[in-house]
Write an enzyme that holds these catalytic residues in place. Structure first.
Site, mmCIF file in Angstrom:
data_model
loop_
_atom_site.group_PDB
_atom_site.id
_atom_site.type_symbol
_atom_site.label_atom_id
_atom_site.label_comp_id
_atom_site.label_asym_id
_atom_site.label_seq_id
_atom_site.Cartn_x
_atom_site.Cartn_y
_atom_site.Cartn_z
ATOM 1 N N LYS A 189 3.199 6.597 4.407
ATOM 2 C CA LYS A 189 2.199 5.566 4.133
ATOM 3 C C LYS A 189 2.781 4.208 4.511
ATOM 4 C CE LYS A 189 -1.755 4.074 2.725
ATOM 5 N NZ LYS A 189 -1.637 3.015 3.767
ATOM 6 N N THR A 190 1.980 3.421 5.204
ATOM 7 C CA THR A 190 2.346 2.037 5.493
ATOM 8 C C THR A 190 1.898 1.142 4.348
ATOM 9 O OG1 THR A 190 0.267 1.721 6.675
ATOM 10 C CG2 THR A 190 2.207 2.309 7.995
ATOM 11 N N GLY A 191 2.399 -0.069 4.364
ATOM 12 C CA GLY A 191 1.959 -1.091 3.423
ATOM 13 C C GLY A 191 2.432 -2.432 3.930
ATOM 14 N N SER A 219 0.794 -1.237 0.000
ATOM 15 C CA SER A 219 0.000 0.000 0.000
ATOM 16 C C SER A 219 0.824 1.284 0.000
ATOM 17 C CB SER A 219 -0.973 0.010 1.183
ATOM 18 O OG SER A 219 -2.089 -0.813 0.911
#
Length: 281
Positions: A218-220, A75
């Site tokens: 942003k994490t993913g 993500s």
């Protein structure tokens, strides 16, 4: 952030090793963080981290990091994907609304309730709602993705025709170094992205404060083996720090653990610990 992860950062920083790396022009001192000082935080996980100071050109690296192996972006791809949606006109703004069609995008067992409803581009980014960006992928199309991602030097720029999940486990992939390189070029204006769209990205990626800095990112994450949700997981936290209206630092942290819960908070929390150890506090 857990108190155990932020304690003794100043003491740890005093154990940093300074090396010199070849950069164009004058030599710049890079900071290498001693991994042994963070063994309690890392535990059994794998962790690779790189930060780049956009003013000095100096890097800050967690010793022993694998900076060159490529991984699926998961993500974190919502950073370029949000810009692509805006740059191509597929989304007019971060307020662009889409209704969720459960027949077209049936909910998977792991979907949170926040995904099972209509979204704006902003809410889809912040909630990490996959289906919204799958719809965008269909409308943008593989040829435009390949052209833009190649121009932006975003990893291998591998986007198969007809795929609307190419960032989830691959084949699209990039390394920690490539992640930082992309963010550097994006945020210094080298990619030619419209300033209005960059400002929109800044709004949706805002993640609070880190000491005297504004944090954006942003994490993913996803299963290390396709479809094996009960097994090991890999994940990212990638973004930048701003101060006085300017981007100061870009960074990327890649982690892998025995299961999702082992990296869920660790991705971002440990990145913040390392950024502070690099001197950004």
């Amino acid at each position: 952030m857990p108190q155990s992860m932020i304690a003794n950062i100043v003491a740890r920083t005093s154990l940093v090793v300074l090396l010199f790396w070849p950069f164009p022009g004058a030599a710049v001192a890079d900071t290498i963080l001693d991994r042994e000082q963070f063994t309690g935080d890392i535990g059994e996980r794998q962790s690779s981290f790189l930060a780049l100071d956009l003013t000095s050109g100096a890097r800050c690296v967690l010793a022993g990091s694998d900076l060159e192996t490529r991984h699926a972006p998961w993500s974190t791809f919502k950073i370029p994907n949000t810009l692509i949606a805006l740059e191509t006109g597929v989304a007019e703004s971060i307020e662009s609304w889409r209704d969720w069609d459960p027949k077209l995008r049936p909910a998977a067992h792991y979907w949170p309730d926040a995904w099972r409803q209509g979204q704006t581009l902003q809410s889809a980014f912040q909630r990490s709602a996959v289906w919204y960006f799958q719809d965008i992928a269909v409308e943008v199309g593989a040829p435009r993705y390949r052209d833009l991602l190649s121009d932006w030097e975003y990893g291998n720029a591998d986007v198969p025709t007809g795929s609307d999940t190419f960032w989830l486990g691959g084949p699209l992939a990039l390394s920690v170094t490539e992640h930082v390189h992309f963010l550097e070029r994006l945020l210094t204006g080298a990619l030619g992205v419209d300033d209005v769209h960059l400002e929109a990205l800044t709004r949706v990626a805002a993640a609070g404060n880190l000491g005297a800095f504004k944090l954006y990112g942003k994490t993913g994450s996803g299963p290390a083996q396709a479809g094996q949700f009960s097994g090991s997981f890999e994940g990212w936290y990638a973004g930048w720090l701003g101060q006085d209206g300017k981007v100061a630092v870009v960074f990327a942290h890649h982690a892998r653990g025995a299961h999702f819960s082992s990296i869920r908070s660790f991705r971002q929390d440990f990145a913040e610990v390392l950024l502070k150890a690099c001197g950004y506090r």
